[in-house]
Design a protein around this motif. Sequence first.
Motif, mmCIF file in Angstrom:
data_model
loop_
_atom_site.group_PDB
_atom_site.id
_atom_site.type_symbol
_atom_site.label_atom_id
_atom_site.label_comp_id
_atom_site.label_asym_id
_atom_site.label_seq_id
_atom_site.Cartn_x
_atom_site.Cartn_y
_atom_site.Cartn_z
ATOM 1 N N MET A 1 90.766 -59.013 0.752
ATOM 2 C CA MET A 1 90.934 -57.574 0.543
ATOM 3 C C MET A 1 91.085 -57.300 -0.949
ATOM 4 N N ILE B 1 92.180 -54.752 -3.767
ATOM 5 C CA ILE B 1 93.039 -53.585 -4.001
ATOM 6 C C ILE B 1 93.124 -53.337 -5.501
ATOM 7 N N CYS C 1 98.687 -47.977 -5.424
ATOM 8 C CA CYS C 1 97.396 -48.640 -5.504
ATOM 9 C C CYS C 1 96.385 -47.875 -4.663
ATOM 10 N N THR D 1 92.833 -48.619 -2.177
ATOM 11 C CA THR D 1 91.989 -49.617 -1.544
ATOM 12 C C THR D 1 90.547 -49.460 -2.000
ATOM 13 N N THR D 2 89.752 -50.475 -1.743
ATOM 14 C CA THR D 2 88.304 -50.402 -1.917
ATOM 15 C C THR D 2 87.682 -50.517 -0.527
ATOM 16 N N LEU E 1 86.230 -51.733 4.884
ATOM 17 C CA LEU E 1 87.652 -51.395 5.040
ATOM 18 C C LEU E 1 87.848 -49.887 5.180
ATOM 19 N N ASN F 1 91.747 -52.587 10.509
ATOM 20 C CA ASN F 1 91.766 -52.413 9.052
ATOM 21 C C ASN F 1 93.145 -51.981 8.571
ATOM 22 N N LEU G 1 95.683 -53.988 6.122
ATOM 23 C CA LEU G 1 96.217 -53.370 4.909
ATOM 24 C C LEU G 1 97.727 -53.531 4.838
ATOM 25 N N MET H 1 88.652 -44.524 1.486
ATOM 26 C CA MET H 1 89.667 -45.361 0.857
ATOM 27 C C MET H 1 91.027 -44.693 1.019
ATOM 28 N N CYS I 1 101.005 -54.496 -6.048
ATOM 29 C CA CYS I 1 99.735 -54.619 -5.312
ATOM 30 C C CYS I 1 98.825 -55.590 -6.049
#
Length: 258
Positions: A1, A3, A17, A19-20, A33, A49, A53, A241, A255
Amino acid sequence: MEIIEADWTPPPGVHACVTTRCGGVSQPPFDHLNLATHVGDDPEAVAENRARLRASLALPSEPLWLNQVHGVTVTDERSATSCSGECATADAAYTDQPGVVLAVLTADCLSVVFVSADGRELAAAHAGWRGLAAGVLESTLARFKALPESIQAWIGPSIGPEQFEVGEEVRSAFMAVLPEAQTAFAPTGEAGKYLADLPALARQRLMRAGVKRISGGDLCTVRSPDLFYSYRRDGGRTGRMATLIWRHAQSAPTCDIE
């Protein structure tokens, strides 16, 4: 993952943070994701997902997922913890409690997170052009007990200033509140068409409200298809995201990118 940590210096114990699209199980066009339940993705994939996370970031609680409507309503955990899923209809969330994870979902719109100087007050806002023009950032700041000049803000990835073509109605909506907003619109050469700089517009609104420490706003979702979802680039059928912010009662790891 994968981040991306917010590039700011928050008080100890505060983490933010974004997410991608990397590291999940969703299939195209939501690969991989996707964290949104409202886009047509397989609900089981989204649930997996979200579980990944939470485990990857060792989150202290399930994020407070919102039903975002491009408005200016700000909610908090006290009005939403009895619900499940996207329970609170709002475009921003605020907390002054440790262990509460705030989240907003985006795929071109701005995400903005806030923290007070003492680290006790946090907020996250979703700001497309409509919400931004209507005052969602100002509404979020109004929830703080801390004065705006003591609040720090970070702007997450969004559609960049060379990609976001808009009409005169968008430019007029911002200039009606802040005439200097005209500097964030570049004519395209076509009558009534402009390229809008959303991060610049957010900075203007934040500074007008008294926020002095503002960072981020330099990541373009459209130009990074391997990292980010983009509603405009992907024809409206894509994932989302999440931008997250939370505070631990005691210091904890930030993160990290895995």
